[in-house]
Design a protein around this motif. Structure first.
Motif, short mmCIF file in Angstrom:
data_model
loop_
_atom_site.label_atom_id
_atom_site.label_comp_id
_atom_site.label_asym_id
_atom_site.label_seq_id
_atom_site.Cartn_x
_atom_site.Cartn_y
_atom_site.Cartn_z
N VAL A 134 0.86 -1.18 0.00
CA VAL A 134 0.00 0.00 0.00
C VAL A 134 0.90 1.23 0.00
O VAL A 134 2.04 1.20 0.49
N ALA A 135 0.39 2.32 -0.56
CA ALA A 135 1.15 3.56 -0.59
C ALA A 135 1.56 3.96 0.82
O ALA A 135 0.76 3.90 1.76
N GLY A 136 2.82 4.34 0.96
CA GLY A 136 3.35 4.70 2.28
C GLY A 136 4.22 3.63 2.88
O GLY A 136 5.01 3.90 3.80
N ASP A 137 4.10 2.38 2.39
CA ASP A 137 4.98 1.31 2.87
C ASP A 137 6.43 1.67 2.59
O ASP A 137 6.75 2.27 1.55
N LEU A 138 7.32 1.33 3.52
CA LEU A 138 8.75 1.51 3.31
C LEU A 138 9.28 0.26 2.64
O LEU A 138 9.39 -0.80 3.26
N VAL A 139 9.60 0.35 1.35
CA VAL A 139 10.00 -0.82 0.57
C VAL A 139 11.49 -0.80 0.29
O VAL A 139 12.14 0.25 0.27
N GLU A 140 12.03 -1.99 0.05
CA GLU A 140 13.46 -2.11 -0.21
C GLU A 140 13.84 -1.44 -1.52
O GLU A 140 13.22 -1.67 -2.56
N SER A 141 14.88 -0.62 -1.45
CA SER A 141 15.38 0.09 -2.61
C SER A 141 16.91 0.11 -2.51
O SER A 141 17.49 -0.71 -1.78
N PHE A 142 17.55 1.03 -3.20
CA PHE A 142 19.01 1.12 -3.15
C PHE A 142 19.44 2.52 -3.57
O PHE A 142 18.71 3.22 -4.30
N ASP A 143 20.62 2.93 -3.10
CA ASP A 143 21.13 4.25 -3.47
C ASP A 143 21.96 4.16 -4.75
O ASP A 143 22.03 3.08 -5.38
N VAL A 144 22.59 5.25 -5.16
CA VAL A 144 23.32 5.27 -6.42
C VAL A 144 24.51 4.32 -6.41
O VAL A 144 25.04 3.95 -7.47
N ASN A 145 24.96 3.92 -5.23
CA ASN A 145 26.09 2.99 -5.11
C ASN A 145 25.63 1.55 -4.93
O ASN A 145 26.46 0.65 -4.77
N GLY A 146 24.33 1.34 -4.95
CA GLY A 146 23.80 -0.02 -4.84
C GLY A 146 23.62 -0.52 -3.42
O GLY A 146 23.31 -1.69 -3.22
N LYS A 147 23.78 0.36 -2.43
CA LYS A 147 23.59 -0.06 -1.04
C LYS A 147 22.12 -0.01 -0.67
O LYS A 147 21.39 0.90 -1.06
N ARG A 148 21.68 -1.00 0.10
CA ARG A 148 20.28 -1.09 0.47
C ARG A 148 19.81 0.11 1.29
O ARG A 148 20.51 0.62 2.15
N ARG A 149 18.59 0.53 0.98
CA ARG A 149 17.90 1.51 1.79
C ARG A 149 16.41 1.26 1.62
O ARG A 149 15.99 0.60 0.66
N PHE A 150 15.62 1.76 2.54
CA PHE A 150 14.17 1.59 2.45
C PHE A 150 13.54 2.97 2.21
O PHE A 150 13.86 3.93 2.92
N VAL A 151 12.68 3.05 1.21
CA VAL A 151 12.07 4.32 0.83
C VAL A 151 10.56 4.15 0.72
O VAL A 151 10.06 3.03 0.52
N PRO A 152 9.80 5.24 0.81
CA PRO A 152 8.33 5.13 0.73
C PRO A 152 7.85 4.73 -0.67
O PRO A 152 8.38 5.19 -1.68
N LEU A 153 6.84 3.89 -0.69
CA LEU A 153 6.12 3.58 -1.92
C LEU A 153 5.11 4.70 -2.13
O LEU A 153 4.30 4.99 -1.24
N ILE A 154 5.14 5.35 -3.30
CA ILE A 154 4.23 6.47 -3.52
C ILE A 154 3.05 6.08 -4.41
O ILE A 154 2.03 6.77 -4.43
N ARG A 155 3.18 4.96 -5.14
CA ARG A 155 2.08 4.54 -6.01
C ARG A 155 2.29 3.11 -6.47
O ARG A 155 3.41 2.68 -6.70
#
Length: 217
Positions: free
Chosen positions: A41-62
């Protein structure tokens, strides 16, 4: 194979694909769990990555295409890689041919339909860093699809580093190469919790893109 300009074909992942999410679950220490794409659902913090490929969690917007029940053509990309903590691992990603994944050099984006057996993609390891994986098999599939649009336009689906963009061109312009600022309105609205407005605006942009791409330039 869908290449640039296929704006009418949904470009995304299987609704059964898995994504890691971060949740506090009422405690002070955030915990990781796994959700199916269709359960996000929108607002969930989902697994993503930064420009160097390191894991980070960011909000799902849609979560695009959530209102469609049409089954689309997909590829099943089977891959293998070496995890520093768990050893030899294998996985599988179901994705539409025109969706963009992180390419061999770790920076460029490549359409899933342009990947062949023996090519390399990037996956997230158990310790939160990216590593290369080898494509060991590719098969065809059909199913309902969804596209997770994140705050930084990057997402990890079924362990694979991918973009929220697809390999689509409108009026000769590859959307994935546009400045990141083009999604700023969606990001601002999402951070204000105006997710319904995000949905309406995103759907409108898709309709305009499809209309423009139907003309010859």
């Amino acid at each position: 194979r869908c290449r640039g300009g296929c704006t009418n074909e949904p470009t995304c992942f299987s609704e059964e694909s898995q994504v890691k999410v971060l949740s506090s679950m009422g405690s002070e220490t955030p915990t990781e769990s796994i959700k199916l794409l269709k359960d996000l659902v929108a607002g969930d913090l989902v697994e993503s990555f930064d420009v160097n490929g390191k894991r980070r969690f960011v909000p799902l917007i849609r979560l695009e295409h959530s209102s469609s029940d049409i089954k689309e053509r997909m590829l099943m990309l089977y891959y293998s890689f070496e995890d520093a903590l768990t050893g030899k691992e294998r996985g599988m990603l179901r994705v539409t041919p025109s969706h963009l994944l992180v390419g061999d050099d770790g920076q460029s984006l490549v359409a899933a339909g342009d990947i062949v057996r023996g090519d390399s993609i990037w996956v997230m390891t158990s310790d939160g860093f990216r590593t290369k994986a080898e494509i060991i098999n590719i098969q065809a599939a059909m199913g309902r699809v969804l596209n997770p649009v994140t705050d930084n336009m990057r997402v990890v689906v079924d362990g694979v580093l991918a973009s929220s963009w697809s390999d689509v061109k409108v009026a000769g312009i590859r959307l994935a190469e546009l400045p990141f600022s083009v999604v700023l309105p969606l990001r601002v609205l999402a951070r204000l919790g105006m997710y319904r407005t995000v949905d309406v605006l995103d759907e409108f942009v898709h309709k305009i893109a499809s209309l423009v791409s139907s003309f010859s330039f």
